[in-house]
Design a protein around this motif. Structure first.
Motif, PDB file in Angstrom:
ATOM      1  N   VAL A  30      -3.670   1.201  10.354  1.00  0.00           N
ATOM      2  CA  VAL A  30      -3.216   2.300   9.496  1.00  0.00           C
ATOM      3  C   VAL A  30      -4.200   2.595   8.367  1.00  0.00           C
ATOM      4  CG1 VAL A  30      -0.780   1.975  10.016  1.00  0.00           C
ATOM      5  CG2 VAL A  30      -1.814   0.662   8.156  1.00  0.00           C
ATOM      6  N   ALA A  31      -5.069   1.637   8.065  1.00  0.00           N
ATOM      7  CA  ALA A  31      -6.103   1.853   7.053  1.00  0.00           C
ATOM      8  C   ALA A  31      -7.122   0.725   7.152  1.00  0.00           C
ATOM      9  CB  ALA A  31      -5.504   1.902   5.649  1.00  0.00           C
ATOM     10  N   ALA A  32      -8.359   1.040   6.783  1.00  0.00           N
ATOM     11  CA  ALA A  32      -9.431   0.041   6.712  1.00  0.00           C
ATOM     12  C   ALA A  32     -10.218   0.351   5.449  1.00  0.00           C
ATOM     13  CB  ALA A  32     -10.325   0.108   7.948  1.00  0.00           C
ATOM     14  N   VAL A  33     -10.123  -0.540   4.465  1.00  0.00           N
ATOM     15  CA  VAL A  33     -10.646  -0.231   3.138  1.00  0.00           C
ATOM     16  C   VAL A  33     -11.423  -1.414   2.559  1.00  0.00           C
ATOM     17  CG1 VAL A  33      -8.741   1.357   2.666  1.00  0.00           C
ATOM     18  CG2 VAL A  33      -8.559  -1.046   1.962  1.00  0.00           C
ATOM     19  N   ALA A  34     -12.192  -1.138   1.502  1.00  0.00           N
ATOM     20  CA  ALA A  34     -12.842  -2.188   0.730  1.00  0.00           C
ATOM     21  C   ALA A  34     -11.815  -2.790  -0.232  1.00  0.00           C
ATOM     22  CB  ALA A  34     -14.032  -1.624  -0.030  1.00  0.00           C
ATOM     23  N   GLY A  35     -12.189  -3.905  -0.857  1.00  0.00           N
ATOM     24  CA  GLY A  35     -11.244  -4.644  -1.677  1.00  0.00           C
ATOM     25  C   GLY A  35     -10.629  -3.853  -2.814  1.00  0.00           C
ATOM     26  N   GLY A  36     -11.404  -2.984  -3.440  1.00  0.00           N
ATOM     27  CA  GLY A  36     -10.905  -2.227  -4.573  1.00  0.00           C
ATOM     28  C   GLY A  36      -9.752  -1.297  -4.233  1.00  0.00           C
ATOM     29  N   GLN A  37      -9.650  -0.902  -2.965  1.00  0.00           N
ATOM     30  CA  GLN A  37      -8.584   0.003  -2.540  1.00  0.00           C
ATOM     31  C   GLN A  37      -7.448  -0.734  -1.831  1.00  0.00           C
ATOM     32  OE1 GLN A  37     -12.050   0.900  -1.562  1.00  0.00           O
ATOM     33  NE2 GLN A  37     -11.987   1.661  -3.667  1.00  0.00           N
ATOM     34  N   ALA A  38      -7.498  -2.067  -1.816  1.00  0.00           N
ATOM     35  CA  ALA A  38      -6.569  -2.857  -0.999  1.00  0.00           C
ATOM     36  C   ALA A  38      -5.107  -2.645  -1.394  1.00  0.00           C
ATOM     37  CB  ALA A  38      -6.922  -4.332  -1.083  1.00  0.00           C
ATOM     38  N   MET A  39      -4.778  -2.844  -2.658  1.00  0.00           N
ATOM     39  CA  MET A  39      -3.371  -2.772  -3.066  1.00  0.00           C
ATOM     40  C   MET A  39      -2.819  -1.361  -2.916  1.00  0.00           C
ATOM     41  SD  MET A  39      -2.474  -5.774  -3.503  1.00  0.00           S
ATOM     42  CE  MET A  39      -0.794  -5.295  -3.934  1.00  0.00           C
ATOM     43  N   GLN A  40      -3.631  -0.361  -3.222  1.00  0.00           N
ATOM     44  CA  GLN A  40      -3.191   1.020  -3.033  1.00  0.00           C
ATOM     45  C   GLN A  40      -2.893   1.271  -1.560  1.00  0.00           C
ATOM     46  OE1 GLN A  40      -5.997   3.942  -4.426  1.00  0.00           O
ATOM     47  NE2 GLN A  40      -4.823   5.677  -3.625  1.00  0.00           N
ATOM     48  N   ALA A  41      -3.745   0.745  -0.682  1.00  0.00           N
ATOM     49  CA  ALA A  41      -3.549   0.929   0.762  1.00  0.00           C
ATOM     50  C   ALA A  41      -2.308   0.194   1.254  1.00  0.00           C
ATOM     51  CB  ALA A  41      -4.787   0.448   1.515  1.00  0.00           C
ATOM     52  N   VAL A  42      -2.053  -0.995   0.719  1.00  0.00           N
ATOM     53  CA  VAL A  42      -0.857  -1.742   1.112  1.00  0.00           C
ATOM     54  C   VAL A  42       0.395  -0.953   0.753  1.00  0.00           C
ATOM     55  CG1 VAL A  42       0.527  -3.802   0.658  1.00  0.00           C
ATOM     56  CG2 VAL A  42      -1.927  -4.016   0.970  1.00  0.00           C
ATOM     57  N   ARG A  43       0.431  -0.423  -0.449  1.00  0.00           N
ATOM     58  CA  ARG A  43       1.617   0.310  -0.897  1.00  0.00           C
ATOM     59  C   ARG A  43       1.781   1.631  -0.147  1.00  0.00           C
ATOM     60  NH1 ARG A  43      -0.700  -1.371  -6.013  1.00  0.00           N
ATOM     61  NH2 ARG A  43       0.482  -3.139  -6.876  1.00  0.00           N
ATOM     62  N   ALA A  44       0.665   2.260   0.214  1.00  0.00           N
ATOM     63  CA  ALA A  44       0.732   3.586   0.846  1.00  0.00           C
ATOM     64  C   ALA A  44       0.991   3.501   2.352  1.00  0.00           C
ATOM     65  CB  ALA A  44      -0.565   4.353   0.588  1.00  0.00           C
ATOM     66  N   SER A  45       0.446   2.494   3.012  1.00  0.00           N
ATOM     67  CA  SER A  45       0.503   2.453   4.484  1.00  0.00           C
ATOM     68  C   SER A  45       1.559   1.510   5.042  1.00  0.00           C
ATOM     69  CB  SER A  45      -0.873   2.070   5.040  1.00  0.00           C
ATOM     70  OG  SER A  45      -1.275   0.790   4.589  1.00  0.00           O
ATOM     71  N   HIS A  46       2.128   0.641   4.211  1.00  0.00           N
ATOM     72  CA  HIS A  46       3.196  -0.271   4.627  1.00  0.00           C
ATOM     73  C   HIS A  46       2.847  -1.041   5.913  1.00  0.00           C
ATOM     74  CE1 HIS A  46       5.698   1.651   1.602  1.00  0.00           C
ATOM     75  NE2 HIS A  46       5.414   2.828   2.135  1.00  0.00           N
ATOM     76  N   PRO A  47       1.769  -1.810   5.893  1.00  0.00           N
ATOM     77  CA  PRO A  47       1.368  -2.549   7.102  1.00  0.00           C
ATOM     78  C   PRO A  47       2.284  -3.733   7.363  1.00  0.00           C
ATOM     79  CG  PRO A  47       0.000  -3.202   5.252  1.00  0.00           C
ATOM     80  CD  PRO A  47       0.875  -2.084   4.754  1.00  0.00           C
TER      81      PRO A  47
END
Length: 221
Positions: A30-47
């Motif tokens: 659902v997403a592949a990101v660098a560390g700085g975007q990790a928490m935002q991606a977790v909250r947005a994509s609900h993996p």
């Protein structure tokens, strides 16, 4: 579908993992990101599963792990590294990581490992298992582990051994002819009696308590 988030500072690694996993019919990155975007991606994509690089230049993977574990309903997290003797292994597992994988894991095995994580299994790369077992608990931890394991019923010990093999609840149920709900109850009891919070920690106590049968390779060595 098993929803996976890949967090790594290297675009090549992110792309490689995404390509491999997206080819599986039941897995979606659902997403592949660098560390700085990790928490935002977790909250947005609900993996369901997060594959998280343990060492990144912009943010510490262990910090991200701790932040994820503080969430109300956190996803399963497995740590990624290029090192087979990473000094952060024990810290990651104590912090609630469900597994530890090398980035050169066999591509054919990766979807299977993600499925195991999503189903509640534990995943440790074979190259780091011995490092984890030797370093996670003190060398003199045999007797305390034996005492903890003695608290378990015969059925709970059987469940613990299969947990240590990395089996998910459904697979344990098939082996022992139990419903998945019954297995979940036994797993909760095992974690409670062993005074641990993760299946990996329970598996390492099983190792120290001598509940696991050595492989033939270990016997030969």
């Amino acid at each position: 579908m098993i929803r996976v988030l890949v967090v790594d500072d290297e675009a090549l690694v992110r792309g490689g993992f995404t390509h491999i996993l997206d080819n599986a019919d039941d897995i979606e990155v659902v997403a592949a990101v660098a560390g700085g975007q990790a928490m935002q991606a977790v909250r947005a994509s609900h993996p369901h599963v997060v594959l998280l690089d343990i060492r990144m230049p912009d943010v510490d993977g262990l910090t991200i792990l701790a932040d994820i574990r503080r969430m109300p309903d956190p996803p399963v997290v497995a740590m990624l590294t290029t090192f087979d003797a990473d000094e952060y292994v024990s810290t990651a597992l104590r912090s609630g990581a469900a597994g530890f994988l090398l980035k050169d894991t066999d591509p054919e095995q990766l979807p299977y490992l993600v499925r195991a994580l999503a189903e509640g299994g534990t995943v440790l790369s074979s190259k780091v298992t011995r490092t984890v077992v030797d370093g996670y608990l003190d060398k003199d931890a045999h007797e305390p582990a034996v005492r903890l394991a003695a608290r378990l019923t015969e059925r709970e010990r059987a469940v613990l051994v299969l947990m240590a093999e990395g089996l998910a609840n459904t697979d344990i149920g098939e082996r022992l002819h139990l419903s998945t709900g019954t297995v979940k109850g036994h797993v909760s009891a095992v974690l409670n009696k062993l005074q641990v919070t993760s299946r990996v920690q329970a598996a390492l106590i099983a190792e120290r308590a001598g509940l696991l049968v050595p492989s033939r390779d270990e016997d030969a060595g």
